[in-house]
Design a protein around this motif. Structure first.
Motif, PDB file in Angstrom:
ATOM      1  N   ARG A   1      -9.098  32.725 -42.044  1.00 14.78           N
ATOM      2  CA  ARG A   1      -9.824  32.471 -40.799  1.00 14.78           C
ATOM      3  C   ARG A   1      -9.537  31.093 -40.219  1.00 14.78           C
ATOM      4  O   ARG A   1      -9.979  30.783 -39.127  1.00 14.78           O
ATOM      5  CB  ARG A   1     -11.327  32.625 -41.038  1.00 14.78           C
TER       6      ARG A   1
ATOM      7  N   ASN B   1      -7.452  26.031 -35.613  1.00 11.68           N
ATOM      8  CA  ASN B   1      -8.179  27.189 -35.084  1.00 11.68           C
ATOM      9  C   ASN B   1      -9.063  27.744 -36.183  1.00 11.68           C
ATOM     10  O   ASN B   1      -8.592  28.003 -37.289  1.00 11.68           O
ATOM     11  CB  ASN B   1      -7.210  28.277 -34.619  1.00 11.68           C
TER      12      ASN B   1
ATOM     13  N   ARG C   1     -11.690  30.862 -36.907  1.00 12.37           N
ATOM     14  CA  ARG C   1     -12.216  32.139 -36.414  1.00 12.37           C
ATOM     15  C   ARG C   1     -13.568  32.412 -37.063  1.00 12.37           C
ATOM     16  O   ARG C   1     -13.667  32.596 -38.275  1.00 12.37           O
ATOM     17  CB  ARG C   1     -11.250  33.282 -36.724  1.00 12.37           C
TER      18      ARG C   1
ATOM     19  N   THR D   1     -12.969  32.427 -31.648  1.00 15.03           N
ATOM     20  CA  THR D   1     -12.025  31.558 -32.332  1.00 15.03           C
ATOM     21  C   THR D   1     -12.141  30.171 -31.706  1.00 15.03           C
ATOM     22  O   THR D   1     -11.790  29.981 -30.542  1.00 15.03           O
ATOM     23  CB  THR D   1     -10.585  32.075 -32.198  1.00 15.03           C
TER      24      THR D   1
END
Length: 141
Positions: free
Chosen positions: A29, A52, A54, A59
């Motif tokens: 993630r 990033n 998520r 996100t």
């Protein structure tokens, strides 16, 4: 100076505990780089990196401004990370909040109010005409 990504995400309050940050990395993630590549918890972070994260359904995108190993107070977080999440991700979050959709598998967790009413109706319909009052002492006489 560089620090582990799981430790940095915990320190800047993206995740509540370091264990949760580590699990998010292990589950893929957390990604870094221009072609987004999933990173391991031990990946080192340096200033200027784009991360990033998520957290379904959104996100989040962060730019590392500074490095820290210690957990920060909420007021100090903007000095260490810049939130560059696109607006459409926040719009998606609002749509999910408005829809009231709860992401849980059928049959798991506590019954909803509706399911509780249906369950009580079902048990009332079964118990009509049935005598569940057993007296086991009568058999011994």
């Amino acid at each position: 100076m560089e620090v582990r990504i799981d430790k940095w995400l915990w320190a800047v309050r993206v995740f509540k505990t370091r264990t949760i940050a580590t699990d998010a990395c292990k589950k893929g993630r957390v990604t870094m780089g221009n072609p987004a590549v999933a990173v391991k918890p031990s990946r080192l972070v340096s200033e200027g990196d784009i991360i990033n994260v998520r957290k379904p359904p959104v996100t989040f995108t962060f730019r590392v401004r500074a490095i820290t190993q210690n957990r920060l107070g909420a007021k100090l977080v903007p000095d260490y990370l810049e939130n560059i999440t696109p607006q459409e991700q926040y719009d998606l979050l609002e749509v999910v909040k408005i829809s009231g959709f709860v992401d849980r598998q059928k049959g798991l967790g506590r019954p909803t109010k509706r399911e509780g009413r249906e369950l009580s109706k079902f048990t009332e319909s079964i118990s009509d005409g049935w005598d569940f009052d057993f007296d086991f002492d009568d058999d011994e006489e």
